[in-house]
Design a protein around this motif. Structure first.
Motif, mmCIF file in Angstrom:
data_model
loop_
_atom_site.group_PDB
_atom_site.id
_atom_site.type_symbol
_atom_site.label_atom_id
_atom_site.label_comp_id
_atom_site.label_asym_id
_atom_site.label_seq_id
_atom_site.Cartn_x
_atom_site.Cartn_y
_atom_site.Cartn_z
ATOM 1 N N VAL A 157 -11.942 42.461 115.388
ATOM 2 C CA VAL A 157 -12.027 42.768 113.956
ATOM 3 C C VAL A 157 -10.634 42.973 113.363
ATOM 4 N N PHE A 158 -9.788 43.725 114.043
ATOM 5 C CA PHE A 158 -8.436 43.985 113.539
ATOM 6 C C PHE A 158 -7.618 42.706 113.455
ATOM 7 N N VAL A 161 -8.894 40.848 110.426
ATOM 8 C CA VAL A 161 -8.441 41.490 109.192
ATOM 9 C C VAL A 161 -6.954 41.218 108.968
ATOM 10 N N SER A 162 -6.167 41.305 110.040
ATOM 11 C CA SER A 162 -4.731 41.046 109.921
ATOM 12 C C SER A 162 -4.476 39.613 109.476
ATOM 13 N N LEU A 165 -5.323 39.290 105.780
ATOM 14 C CA LEU A 165 -4.345 39.933 104.905
ATOM 15 C C LEU A 165 -3.037 39.144 104.841
#
Length: 208
Positions: A157-158, A161-162, A165
């Motif tokens: 997930v991170f 998301v990274s 972004l």
């Protein structure tokens, strides 16, 4: 990648000499500057001299990325300060930037020639895969530690998301780092709270 770092401060020899030698090499050999120098600094600080372990290096790298200024210089300053205080920080930073600065001044007259040289262009092209592999190995090791600390799904997930972004929304890297640092500061509290809420219904229902 498998090497175990010695406890910080146990490397033999003069600390100032170690800082000068280590940071001098990273300043001279760190092609491209910035992130490409980090694997070299990590090798000196973690693997060779054992000034810190991988976990601490990753934490300092994240904090340094969130601060203004060149990342390699900030890492050199921290390593010097960690070893010998303020004087160590000055020595470390000077050792990192002076050799390359002197080389730049000395070669200034040849810049036009070197920039158009087929040999120099070939050297640049040849070294790019090496830098990519070094960064990839370091990213893989950081990912392994993240997997141990957060779990597989949180890492996925991170990463997603990274990527969103950075690539889709074009958010500045410093902002992303600050956001993740903020989450990391409360991560375990949120996990404990979630576990307690999950356990409460079972206790109320009499589940052993």
């Amino acid at each position: 990648m498998g090497a175990t770092a010695k406890p910080a401060g146990t490397a033999n020899g003069n600390p100032y000499a170690q800082l000068v030698w280590a940071m001098g090499k990273t300043g001279i050999l760190g092609y491209g500057g910035g992130p490409s120098v980090i694997p070299l600094i990590r090798y000196e600080a973690v693997t060779k001299y054992g000034w810190m372990d991988d976990e601490e290096f990753g934490e300092i790298l994240a904090i340094a990325n969130a601060l203004p200024g060149p990342i390699a210089t900030k890492m050199a300053a921290y390593l010097g300060y960690r070893q010998k205080g303020a004087l160590g920080a000055v020595v470390s930073v000077l050792a990192h930037i002076v050799p390359s600065a002197v080389a730049m001044v000395a070669l200034l007259a040849f810049v036009d020639y070197l920039s158009n040289s087929a040999v120099v262009q070939g050297m640049i092209v040849a070294v790019m895969p090496v830098i990519s592999v070094m960064l990839g190995v370091m990213a893989y090791e950081f990912a392994k530690r993240a997997y141990k600390g957060l779990g597989r799904w949180m890492v996925i997930v991170f990463c997603a998301v990274s990527f969103g972004l950075f690539q889709l929304l074009s958010v500045h890297p410093a902002i992303v780092i600050v956001l993740f640092l903020a989450y990391g500061a409360v991560h375990y509290k949120l996990v404990d709270r979630w576990k307690n809420k999950s356990a409460s219904p079972r206790k109320e229902g009499g589940t052993p």
